[in-house]
Design an enzyme around this catalytic site. Structure first.
Site, PDB file in Angstrom:
ATOM      1  N   HIS A 187       0.872  -1.175   0.000  1.00 50.21           N
ATOM      2  CA  HIS A 187       0.000   0.000   0.000  1.00 50.21           C
ATOM      3  C   HIS A 187       0.908   1.224   0.000  1.00 50.21           C
ATOM      4  CE1 HIS A 187      -3.799   2.051   1.194  1.00 50.21           C
ATOM      5  NE2 HIS A 187      -3.042   2.770   2.017  1.00 50.21           N
ATOM      6  N   ASP A 192       1.031   5.131   0.244  1.00 48.55           N
ATOM      7  CA  ASP A 192       0.260   6.294   0.707  1.00 48.55           C
ATOM      8  C   ASP A 192       0.850   7.594   0.178  1.00 48.55           C
ATOM      9  OD1 ASP A 192      -1.818   5.331   2.535  1.00 48.55           O
ATOM     10  OD2 ASP A 192      -0.162   4.624   3.786  1.00 48.55           O
ATOM     11  N   ASP A 207      -8.316   0.551   6.440  1.00 51.45           N
ATOM     12  CA  ASP A 207      -6.991   1.171   6.545  1.00 51.45           C
ATOM     13  C   ASP A 207      -6.898   2.009   7.818  1.00 51.45           C
ATOM     14  OD1 ASP A 207      -4.559   2.376   6.097  1.00 51.45           O
ATOM     15  OD2 ASP A 207      -5.166   3.471   4.287  1.00 51.45           O
ATOM     16  N   GLY A 208      -5.994   1.612   8.709  1.00 54.12           N
ATOM     17  CA  GLY A 208      -5.711   2.407   9.904  1.00 54.12           C
ATOM     18  C   GLY A 208      -5.928   1.633  11.190  1.00 54.12           C
ATOM     19  N   GLY A 209      -4.859   1.547  11.978  1.00 52.72           N
ATOM     20  CA  GLY A 209      -4.963   0.910  13.295  1.00 52.72           C
ATOM     21  C   GLY A 209      -5.226  -0.592  13.248  1.00 52.72           C
TER      22      GLY A 209
END
Ligand code: DX5
Ligand code: ZN
Length: 224
Positions: A35, A37, A181-183
């Site tokens: 991924h 970013d 996506d995230g945490g």
């Protein structure tokens, strides 16, 4: 056969001084997609990296890895065209700043029928807003943290969004993938997969784990 869940490491959390080492360890752990970013300092506060680094990484690794490009940028359609020239083919941009520009999406699809396009929704965006346009996308990315930084805690309300998107897909015979996506770690990851997520982006959890294969197995519950 049960579908295999996918884990996409976010290289925002990689060690920039030793990127090739981190790429080798991802490949060794069986990762197939990374991924990427992209942050422009406008849509989100920070600037991460862009076309130049992509070119180098793509040339070196594209025969082993796919690149899932997450555009946290003000002008994602312009950037998509830039990345396309360099070999990129999988892009996710944000609902929040493109909802009035979706005609550009049609143009892209027409010009580049082979590319994969995804739409991301930030934590404050209600999932019902994208149901009507969901069929236009190959993937829908639920942001389970505020976009712009790695290492934040998972927002629990994201789970209900996954559930809604999974039910909607089922009820309407659609085929988009659901990403989160995230945490994502070994607690939140399995929770998302249970609710119907197909792929999970993991940054700090994955890269801070010394044993990458064990970290993946914990998210996928293959260690039990
Ligand atoms: C956040 C980025 C994420 C981030 C994930 O804006 O889109 O991909 O790198 O990092 P973790 O897994 O640490 O939350
Ligand atoms: Zn991301």
């Amino acid at each position: 056969m049960e579908k295999e869940a996918l884990i996409y490491p976010s290289i925002l959390s990689a060690n920039f001084l030793h990127l090739s080492k981190d790429f080798s360890s991802m490949i060794k752990a069986g990762i197939k997609t990374i991924h990427y970013d992209v942050m422009d300092g406008l849509f989100v506060k920070d600037i991460s990296f862009g076309e130049k680094l992509f070119k180098v990484l793509y040339e070196r690794y594209h025969h082993k890895l796919h690149f899932d490009i997450h555009l946290m940028t003000e002008e994602p359609f312009r950037h998509i065209r830039q990345f396309l020239k360099l070999g990129g083919s999988d892009f996710t941009f944000h609902y929040e700043n493109t909802i009035n520009k979706l005609s550009e999406l049609k143009e892209l699809r027409y010009e580049f029928p082979y590319i994969k396009l995804g739409i991301a929704i930030s934590p404050d965006t209600d999932v019902s807003r994208i149901l009507g346009i969901a069929s236009n996308f190959d993937q829908i990315l639920i942001m389970s943290v505020v976009p712009g930084a790695s290492g934040q805690s998972f927002i629990p309300a994201s789970v209900e969004k996954i559930r809604r998107l999974a039910h909607f897909r089922n009820d309407n015979h659609l085929s988009y993938l659901i990403g989160v996506d995230g945490g994502i770690d070994d607690t939140t990851g399995p929770m998302c997969l249970r609710e119907g997520a197909d792929y999970l982006v993991t940054g700090s959890y994955f890269f801070s784990s010394l044993d990458k294969t064990a970290a993946l197995n914990k998210i996928l519950r293959k260690d039990l």
